[in-house]
Design an enzyme around this catalytic site. Structure first.
Site, PDB file in Angstrom:
ATOM      1  N   CYS A 184       0.818  -1.212   0.000  1.00  0.00           N
ATOM      2  CA  CYS A 184       0.000   0.000   0.000  1.00  0.00           C
ATOM      3  C   CYS A 184       0.853   1.264   0.000  1.00  0.00           C
ATOM      4  O   CYS A 184       0.420   2.304  -0.484  1.00  0.00           O
ATOM      5  CB  CYS A 184      -0.953  -0.005   1.184  1.00  0.00           C
ATOM      6  SG  CYS A 184      -0.144  -0.257   2.770  1.00  0.00           S
ATOM      7  N   GLU A 219      -4.826   3.072  -7.760  1.00  0.00           N
ATOM      8  CA  GLU A 219      -3.915   2.097  -7.169  1.00  0.00           C
ATOM      9  C   GLU A 219      -3.940   0.805  -7.979  1.00  0.00           C
ATOM     10  O   GLU A 219      -4.965   0.128  -8.053  1.00  0.00           O
ATOM     11  CB  GLU A 219      -4.318   1.816  -5.719  1.00  0.00           C
ATOM     12  CG  GLU A 219      -3.312   0.966  -4.967  1.00  0.00           C
ATOM     13  CD  GLU A 219      -3.637   0.850  -3.492  1.00  0.00           C
ATOM     14  OE1 GLU A 219      -2.696   0.867  -2.680  1.00  0.00           O
ATOM     15  OE2 GLU A 219      -4.829   0.745  -3.150  1.00  0.00           O
TER      16      GLU A 219
END
Length: 477
Positions: free
Chosen positions: A284, A382
């Site tokens: 992340c 993402e």
């Protein structure tokens, strides 16, 4: 070393016992390198969550008043168990996630063992009081906690929630990802063997829309801590709102990495690419937007190409990058690579085809895009794969503007002449975390994001604070 197939994966751990689920369905755990089924794991039901919450609520009545020294000793016993079963934990993460074992050891296991001991030694903070004029401020544990952890750093996030909760005197229910639940079973066995009182820790695997939703909305859960996608985090917050429980979230990221004009370009680009490729891009905090001075842009692109093409792929002792976690994740990453090409980005190296000689397994190539601008989907969304987007900038004001032009604010990076030269840039970045000149992740420091990357912090003393309710006692003046 324990055979992973010997783990009680068709049972739940509730109230200090391994028991059957009231639901009973099973979910396969797939090895992403071989595409073979490792085992099947029970999927808990809403009724199982009710049982686990009841056990935690009952246990909390005494556990909350336990002495800090007792909790400290139990947590050190857990850490000792983690050391003794370190290879079991390595195998559990490596085989279900696909991370090469020699990397999984230091990337996924060593830090969590350290963190368990770190919080063991901070249990004593719960017994400290603070004088505030004629008042005394005390600390109470927040209560019964529901934890929902992700598949990409499963042990890291397990310990980041469970360890401070134990130190604070909370009771808890843990739900791992369906894809990578095996380390949680090892940890449940370790916690049981350490002698943690029944009901303090409970393990209920299952689907997010069932077990996760039940934890988030349960009236007898005082706090829910979630790590995962921003989309799912929003649903957790919605489910938690009617019961006004505390919610902490570590969500998505699309983090910038600014290389300044005075930086060592070779070192910076190499480190930035490796940061994205480690764990196959499934991090992340990965610094997936590399911002480079326009006058040195093509030089940086050439270095990135070389680094990507040097990456050893597989799961052996020399491998740096394993497969993606699932066939679904591979298709998502391939889709983004194709989208980047369609958007007009220059594919420097990599692509959506399988790496040569790796037709089996959910592998993708390390991929570098140049000529990326911040309006492209590959620069805004993402990807969660080994894809680096290289963006030129003309001056530092433009670099900062590009870096902060994101709905996310989890991580960031700066590589400058030295750390001192980097700090003025660091202060202007909108992110909860910043890596300077290759600085390593620090378990003693708080971790978490701003904007749509979530709220709350894990690790460091701030990670313990999330599990504390402050009690202000007004004494006669």
């Amino acid at each position: 070393m324990t055979d992973l197939k010997a783990l009680p994966t068709q049972k739940l751990y509730i109230n200090g016992e391994w028991r059957d689920s009231e639901g009973g369905s099973l979910h396969p755990v797939i090895n992403p390198a071989t595409e073979e089924t490792l085992c099947e794991v029970i999927q808990g039901s809403m009724e199982d969550v009710d049982d686990a919450v009841a056990a935690a609520k009952a246990a909390f009545k005494e556990w909350r008043h336990s002495r800090a020294a007792k909790r400290q000793a139990l947590m050190h016993a857990i850490a000792d168990g983690m050391e003794a079963r370190k290879q079991d934990l390595v195998a559990a993460v490596s085989e279900a996630l696909g991370c090469p074992a020699h990397i999984a050891e230091w990337l996924h296991v060593d830090g969590p063992i350290y963190s368990m001991r770190y919080y063991a030694d901070r249990a004593a903070l719960m017994e400290e009081t603070e004088k505030a004029a004629h008042s005394v401020v005390m600390k109470d544990p927040v209560g019964v906690c529901g934890f929902i952890t992700p598949w990409n750093y499963p042990l890291h996030q397990f310990v980041g929630k469970v360890a401070p909760a134990l130190a604070a005197g909370c009771a808890m229910i843990q739900k791992p990802s369906e894809m990578t639940p095996l380390q949680d079973y090892v940890m449940a066995e370790i916690i049981d063997a350490a002698g943690v009182p029944a009901g303090v820790f409970n393990l209920v695997p299952g689907a997010g829309p069932i077990v996760g939703a039940a934890l988030s909305s349960h009236v007898d859960i005082d706090m829910v801590s979630f790590t995962g996608s921003t989309r799912a985090g929003i649903e957790v917050a919605k489910s938690a709102a009617p019961t006004v429980k505390r919610v902490t979230q570590e969500l998505g990221g699309k983090s910038p990495f600014i290389i300044t004009p005075d930086a060592d370009l070779e070192a910076a680009v190499r480190w930035g690419c490796e940061d994205v490729f480690i764990n196959t891009g499934q991090t992340c905090t990965a610094l997936t937007r590399m911002l480079v001075p326009a006058e040195r842009y093509e030089e940086a692109v050439a270095i990135a190409k070389q680094v990507a093409e040097e990456v050893a792929i597989g799961t052996g002792e020399n491998a740096f990058m394993g497969p993606l976690s699932s066939s679904r994740q591979r298709e998502i990453v391939r889709g983004y690579i194709d989208k980047g090409i369609a958007e007009g980005a220059r594919l420097v190296t990599g692509g959506s085809e399988a790496p040569e000689g790796l037709a089996q397994g959910f592998y993708v190539k390390p991929t570098v895009f140049a000529d990326v601008n911040n309006d492209m989907a590959i620069a805004r969304e993402e990807i969660f794969g080994p894809v680096t987007c290289m963006i030129p900038y003309k001056d530092m004001d433009e670099a900062i503007a590009i870096a902060n032009d994101s709905e996310y604010g989890l991580s960031s990076g700066v590589w400058a002449k030295d750390a001192e030269a980097a700090m003025p840039v660091v202060r202007r970045l909108e992110a909860g975390l910043c890596f300077v000149n290759g600085g390593e992740f620090n378990y003693d420091a708080p971790f978490g994001g701003v904007k749509r990357s979530g709220n709350g912090r894990e690790f460091g003393n701030a990670g313990l604070d999330e599990f504390i309710e402050l009690k202000s006692v007004q004494l006669p003046a």
